[in-house]
Design a protein around this motif. Structure first.
Motif, PDB file in Angstrom:
ATOM      1  N   TYR A 125       0.820  -1.213   0.000  1.00 44.11           N
ATOM      2  CA  TYR A 125       0.000   0.000   0.000  1.00 44.11           C
ATOM      3  C   TYR A 125       0.855   1.264   0.000  1.00 44.11           C
ATOM      4  O   TYR A 125       0.492   2.276   0.566  1.00 44.11           O
ATOM      5  CB  TYR A 125      -0.929  -0.009   1.214  1.00 44.11           C
ATOM      6  N   GLN A 126       2.010   1.207  -0.668  1.00 44.58           N
ATOM      7  CA  GLN A 126       2.822   2.393  -0.836  1.00 44.58           C
ATOM      8  C   GLN A 126       2.330   3.163  -2.066  1.00 44.58           C
ATOM      9  O   GLN A 126       1.267   2.884  -2.592  1.00 44.58           O
ATOM     10  CB  GLN A 126       4.294   2.006  -0.992  1.00 44.58           C
ATOM     11  N   SER A 127       3.137   4.119  -2.530  1.00 42.49           N
ATOM     12  CA  SER A 127       2.749   4.899  -3.700  1.00 42.49           C
ATOM     13  C   SER A 127       2.685   4.045  -4.959  1.00 42.49           C
ATOM     14  O   SER A 127       2.011   4.402  -5.929  1.00 42.49           O
ATOM     15  CB  SER A 127       3.720   6.064  -3.909  1.00 42.49           C
ATOM     16  N   SER A 128       3.416   2.917  -4.962  1.00 41.54           N
ATOM     17  CA  SER A 128       3.286   1.951  -6.054  1.00 41.54           C
ATOM     18  C   SER A 128       3.311   0.551  -5.451  1.00 41.54           C
ATOM     19  O   SER A 128       3.789   0.353  -4.339  1.00 41.54           O
ATOM     20  CB  SER A 128       4.420   2.125  -7.076  1.00 41.54           C
ATOM     21  N   THR A 129       2.777  -0.413  -6.192  1.00 39.72           N
ATOM     22  CA  THR A 129       2.598  -1.750  -5.618  1.00 39.72           C
ATOM     23  C   THR A 129       2.753  -2.826  -6.682  1.00 39.72           C
ATOM     24  O   THR A 129       2.524  -2.586  -7.875  1.00 39.72           O
ATOM     25  CB  THR A 129       1.209  -1.877  -4.970  1.00 39.72           C
ATOM     26  N   GLN A 130       3.136  -4.012  -6.249  1.00 40.95           N
ATOM     27  CA  GLN A 130       3.124  -5.186  -7.116  1.00 40.95           C
ATOM     28  C   GLN A 130       1.723  -5.799  -7.111  1.00 40.95           C
ATOM     29  O   GLN A 130       1.005  -5.717  -6.117  1.00 40.95           O
ATOM     30  CB  GLN A 130       4.146  -6.207  -6.622  1.00 40.95           C
ATOM     31  N   LEU A 131       1.345  -6.411  -8.225  1.00 46.19           N
ATOM     32  CA  LEU A 131       0.049  -7.069  -8.317  1.00 46.19           C
ATOM     33  C   LEU A 131       0.173  -8.501  -7.793  1.00 46.19           C
ATOM     34  O   LEU A 131       1.225  -9.131  -7.884  1.00 46.19           O
ATOM     35  CB  LEU A 131      -0.443  -7.080  -9.753  1.00 46.19           C
ATOM     36  N   SER A 132      -0.930  -9.002  -7.263  1.00 49.05           N
ATOM     37  CA  SER A 132      -0.906 -10.336  -6.666  1.00 49.05           C
ATOM     38  C   SER A 132      -0.676 -11.430  -7.689  1.00 49.05           C
ATOM     39  O   SER A 132       0.072 -12.382  -7.436  1.00 49.05           O
ATOM     40  CB  SER A 132      -2.213 -10.595  -5.911  1.00 49.05           C
ATOM     41  N   PHE A 133      -1.314 -11.310  -8.860  1.00 49.23           N
ATOM     42  CA  PHE A 133      -1.256 -12.380  -9.849  1.00 49.23           C
ATOM     43  C   PHE A 133      -1.016 -11.804 -11.244  1.00 49.23           C
ATOM     44  O   PHE A 133      -1.181 -10.611 -11.459  1.00 49.23           O
ATOM     45  CB  PHE A 133      -2.548 -13.197  -9.814  1.00 49.23           C
ATOM     46  N   PRO A 134      -0.638 -12.647 -12.206  1.00 49.48           N
ATOM     47  CA  PRO A 134      -0.281 -12.148 -13.537  1.00 49.48           C
ATOM     48  C   PRO A 134      -1.449 -11.488 -14.262  1.00 49.48           C
ATOM     49  O   PRO A 134      -2.621 -11.820 -14.044  1.00 49.48           O
ATOM     50  CB  PRO A 134       0.156 -13.418 -14.282  1.00 49.48           C
ATOM     51  N   ILE A 135      -1.080 -10.564 -15.142  1.00 49.42           N
ATOM     52  CA  ILE A 135      -2.039 -10.026 -16.105  1.00 49.42           C
ATOM     53  C   ILE A 135      -1.348  -9.925 -17.463  1.00 49.42           C
ATOM     54  O   ILE A 135      -0.124  -9.772 -17.543  1.00 49.42           O
ATOM     55  CB  ILE A 135      -2.605  -8.640 -15.714  1.00 49.42           C
ATOM     56  N   LYS A 136      -2.130 -10.067 -18.509  1.00 46.98           N
ATOM     57  CA  LYS A 136      -1.635  -9.856 -19.874  1.00 46.98           C
ATOM     58  C   LYS A 136      -2.396  -8.673 -20.454  1.00 46.98           C
ATOM     59  O   LYS A 136      -3.624  -8.629 -20.409  1.00 46.98           O
ATOM     60  CB  LYS A 136      -1.840 -11.104 -20.734  1.00 46.98           C
ATOM     61  N   PHE A 137      -1.654  -7.732 -20.979  1.00 45.84           N
ATOM     62  CA  PHE A 137      -2.220  -6.460 -21.416  1.00 45.84           C
ATOM     63  C   PHE A 137      -1.854  -6.230 -22.878  1.00 45.84           C
ATOM     64  O   PHE A 137      -0.693  -6.011 -23.208  1.00 45.84           O
ATOM     65  CB  PHE A 137      -1.680  -5.340 -20.523  1.00 45.84           C
ATOM     66  N   ASN A 138      -2.867  -6.359 -23.758  1.00 47.38           N
ATOM     67  CA  ASN A 138      -2.666  -6.140 -25.195  1.00 47.38           C
ATOM     68  C   ASN A 138      -1.437  -6.880 -25.729  1.00 47.38           C
ATOM     69  O   ASN A 138      -0.583  -6.319 -26.417  1.00 47.38           O
ATOM     70  CB  ASN A 138      -2.577  -4.647 -25.502  1.00 47.38           C
ATOM     71  N   GLY A 139      -1.360  -8.166 -25.378  1.00 41.70           N
ATOM     72  CA  GLY A 139      -0.342  -9.042 -25.935  1.00 41.70           C
ATOM     73  C   GLY A 139       0.926  -9.176 -25.133  1.00 41.70           C
ATOM     74  O   GLY A 139       1.800  -9.974 -25.490  1.00 41.70           O
ATOM     75  N   VAL A 140       1.060  -8.416 -24.029  1.00 42.46           N
ATOM     76  CA  VAL A 140       2.280  -8.459 -23.228  1.00 42.46           C
ATOM     77  C   VAL A 140       1.941  -8.878 -21.798  1.00 42.46           C
ATOM     78  O   VAL A 140       1.076  -8.266 -21.168  1.00 42.46           O
ATOM     79  CB  VAL A 140       2.990  -7.089 -23.208  1.00 42.46           C
ATOM     80  N   VAL A 141       2.621  -9.915 -21.290  1.00 43.24           N
ATOM     81  CA  VAL A 141       2.482 -10.278 -19.875  1.00 43.24           C
ATOM     82  C   VAL A 141       3.315  -9.273 -19.088  1.00 43.24           C
ATOM     83  O   VAL A 141       4.544  -9.297 -19.128  1.00 43.24           O
ATOM     84  CB  VAL A 141       2.971 -11.713 -19.605  1.00 43.24           C
TER      85      VAL A 141
END
Length: 399
Positions: A125-141
């Protein structure tokens, strides 16, 4: 007489089936709040003051946009759930205030915007964070995930050692939910999969497993086939303000969802906006004496009509709060938001606005580009994403 009897045998069952369909229309118990061609928002009052908000999204007529905070730190080798533990990076994405994200989305797509929700789980919960699980966004993991509650060697609770995560996959024709394989990365490793998020099956969420199925705000998602053709063309999103996960999932079952149901980020982070109704469910303000805050979030889903009008062309990039770390010979994920039709170019400039490198002379205006710099990148250098048709339309990211 036989002809009349035959006619009645045909007509009576037909009328009965029509009447039954009308009586048992699962949406009949929901109040329509905003219905357009391709999407609908409905409301249902539950017991004890609970409320359910249902969104029905026709994938063929709507577009789903992932809105993600810019990357300031790539965190190489920290990804836990894409091609094995440590087999991928797990970046820190900027947490962005829900109102800022909403304003930018409306600025890009104006009256085509239908709704927006928060999406991926996160534990920092800082100014930026890692996501818990993978995501693929417009062809890029773009992330391998970093949750301690999942199928890793040493999870925070033994239950999660062997659970099966789920992937929600969508394109412009259909959406589906399937098993996710953290060793191979399937289905995110498939070339044909352009957009996908990995999450919990609702019954595996820690709120149900570890917190005795507590009452809370939740968002659950299922898919539905309504036209009889191959593929589920409808995405059903249920947002509840005070129920258990079992009760939220049961609402989707009553609407005809037969396959897996997943959860996305909920609790105090829950956000639901609709262009007609405004902000419906807001992330809660945190107590000034309490950490964390839940109004700045890293990952949202926006829903809009397939393009029906021309917009003022724009390319938007926000500066992360922390220092952007880009290292020679290591990948960095460049993220931006735009509404232009043509391709973009991406260049690296020095502090004097002199070109150092053409990162890409032409790439799709899809908001993501993975770049591995072959030259040393200095503090003060700048990445510029610009329209190829009009170089005056651009966004800058200071390094």
């Amino acid at each position: 007489m036989n002809a009349v009897i035959g006619f009645l045998f045909f007509v009576i069952p037909l009328l009965a089936s029509i009447c039954i369909a009308q009586v048992f229309n699962p949406l009949s118990s929901y109040q329509p709040l905003h219905v357009i061609d391709g999407a609908g928002l409905y409301k249902k009052e539950l017991t004890n003051g609970n409320t359910a908000y249902l969104q029905v999204i026709d994938i063929r007529k709507m577009r789903i946009d992932q809105v993600i905070g810019e990357v300031d730190n790539m965190s190489y080798g920290q990804g836990k759930y894409y091609k094995g533990e440590g087999g991928h990076y797990s970046p820190y994405f900027r947490n962005k205030l829900f109102s800022q994200v909403n304003d930018e989305y409306k600025k890009l797509y104006s009256n085509d915007v239908f709704s927006m929700i928060n999406c991926s789980f996160f534990e920092q919960y800082q100014s930026s964070t890692q996501l818990s699980f993978p995501i693929k966004f417009n062809g890029v993991v773009i992330s391998g995930g970093n949750s301690p509650y999942g199928p890793i060697k040493e999870p925070k609770h033994d239950f999660y050692r062997t659970i099966r995560l789920k992937a929600l996959v969508w394109d412009e024709k259909q959406a589906y939910i399937t098993d996710y394989d953290p060793v191979s990365g399937a289905p995110l490793n498939e070339k044909g999969v352009k957009n996908a998020i990995v999450s919990y099956k609702y019954s595996d969420h820690p709120a149900k497993v570890l917190a005795q199925n507590q009452v809370n705000k939740y968002q659950v998602i299922g898919t539905l086939d309504k036209d009889g053709s191959k593929g589920n063309e409808q995405l059903l999103i249920m947002t509840v303000n005070q129920t258990t996960l079992d009760e939220a999932a049961a609402l989707l079952r009553k609407l005809g969802v037969k396959g897996d149901i997943i959860t996305v980020d909920g609790g105090r982070s829950t956000y639901l906006f609709n262009s007609k109704m405004g902000n419906i469910v807001l992330p809660q303000l945190s107590n000034p004496q309490e950490n964390p805050t839940f109004r700045h979030l890293p990952h949202y889903l926006g829903f809009r009509k397939a393009r029906t009008q021309k917009f003022v062309p724009q390319i938007l990039i926000d500066q992360p709060i922390g220092k952007v770390q880009v290292e020679q010979n290591r990948p960095y994920v460049i993220l931006w938001r735009d509404n232009i039709n043509g391709d973009v170019s991406i260049k690296l400039y020095d502090r004097n606005n002199k070109t150092i490198q053409d990162i890409s002379t032409r790439t799709a205006s899809d908001g993501v580009h993975e770049w591995t710099p072959q030259v040393a990148v200095k503090e003060g250098d700048m990445i510029r994403v610009a329209s190829r048709e009009n170089q005056k339309i651009f966004g800058n990211l200071q390094l």
